[in-house]
Design a protein around this motif. Structure first.
Motif, PDB file in Angstrom:
ATOM      1  N   SER A 144       0.719  -1.266   0.259  1.00 49.61           N
ATOM      2  CA  SER A 144      -0.016  -0.587  -0.354  1.00 49.61           C
ATOM      3  C   SER A 144       0.611   1.008   0.417  1.00 49.61           C
ATOM      4  O   SER A 144       0.493   1.776  -0.805  1.00 49.61           O
ATOM      5  N   ARG A 169       1.914   1.728  -3.570  1.00 54.65           N
ATOM      6  CA  ARG A 169       1.076   2.031  -4.199  1.00 54.65           C
ATOM      7  C   ARG A 169       1.355   3.764  -4.336  1.00 54.65           C
ATOM      8  O   ARG A 169       1.235   4.116  -5.005  1.00 54.65           O
ATOM      9  N   ALA A 170       1.238   4.078  -2.721  1.00 51.69           N
ATOM     10  CA  ALA A 170       0.977   5.301  -2.198  1.00 51.69           C
ATOM     11  C   ALA A 170       1.772   6.121  -3.308  1.00 51.69           C
ATOM     12  O   ALA A 170       1.460   7.036  -3.815  1.00 51.69           O
ATOM     13  N   VAL A 180       3.793   5.159  -5.791  1.00 52.61           N
ATOM     14  CA  VAL A 180       3.263   5.675  -7.463  1.00 52.61           C
ATOM     15  C   VAL A 180       2.864   6.209  -7.850  1.00 52.61           C
ATOM     16  O   VAL A 180       2.996   7.435  -8.469  1.00 52.61           O
ATOM     17  N   LEU A 181       1.213   6.571  -6.864  1.00 56.11           N
ATOM     18  CA  LEU A 181       0.397   7.395  -7.785  1.00 56.11           C
ATOM     19  C   LEU A 181       0.946   9.244  -7.377  1.00 56.11           C
ATOM     20  O   LEU A 181       0.850   9.911  -7.740  1.00 56.11           O
ATOM     21  N   GLU A 182       1.939   9.076  -5.971  1.00 56.59           N
ATOM     22  CA  GLU A 182       2.274  10.271  -6.223  1.00 56.59           C
ATOM     23  C   GLU A 182       3.272  11.008  -6.944  1.00 56.59           C
ATOM     24  O   GLU A 182       3.162  11.785  -7.732  1.00 56.59           O
ATOM     25  N   ASP A 219       3.363   9.631  -9.836  1.00 57.62           N
ATOM     26  CA  ASP A 219       2.835  10.175 -11.233  1.00 57.62           C
ATOM     27  C   ASP A 219       1.468  10.873 -11.469  1.00 57.62           C
ATOM     28  O   ASP A 219       1.805  12.112 -12.409  1.00 57.62           O
ATOM     29  N   ALA A 220       1.084  11.827 -10.654  1.00 59.52           N
ATOM     30  CA  ALA A 220       0.763  13.308 -10.046  1.00 59.52           C
ATOM     31  C   ALA A 220       1.532  14.352 -10.521  1.00 59.52           C
ATOM     32  O   ALA A 220       1.350  14.813 -10.954  1.00 59.52           O
TER      33      ALA A 220
END
Length: 63
Positions: free
Chosen positions: A34, A37-38, A40-42, A44-45
């Motif tokens: 988790s 994943r957080a 990776v999302l950060e 990407d943003a």
């Protein structure tokens, strides 16, 4: 005799202890996944906000 009694007791509790250890390991792995994943999302943003708008505004040398 006490040695065998202690062994028998530990064998009787082994399935429960093993399941608890497995559950703890799964929870640790889930937490790590988790967090990854957080992250990776950060990233990407950040890329979507910073890098991609600049790249869209460039004029191609072939264009």
């Amino acid at each position: 005799m006490a040695f065998f009694s202690a062994r028998l007791l530990s064998l009787r509790h082994w399935p429960t202890a093993s399941q608890q250890i497995s559950r703890r390991n799964a929870m640790i792995a889930c937490t790590a996944l988790s967090a990854h994943r957080a992250q990776v999302l950060e990233v990407d943003a950040f890329i979507a906000r910073s890098v991609l708008p600049r790249a869209e505004g460039r004029v191609s040398a072939h264009g």
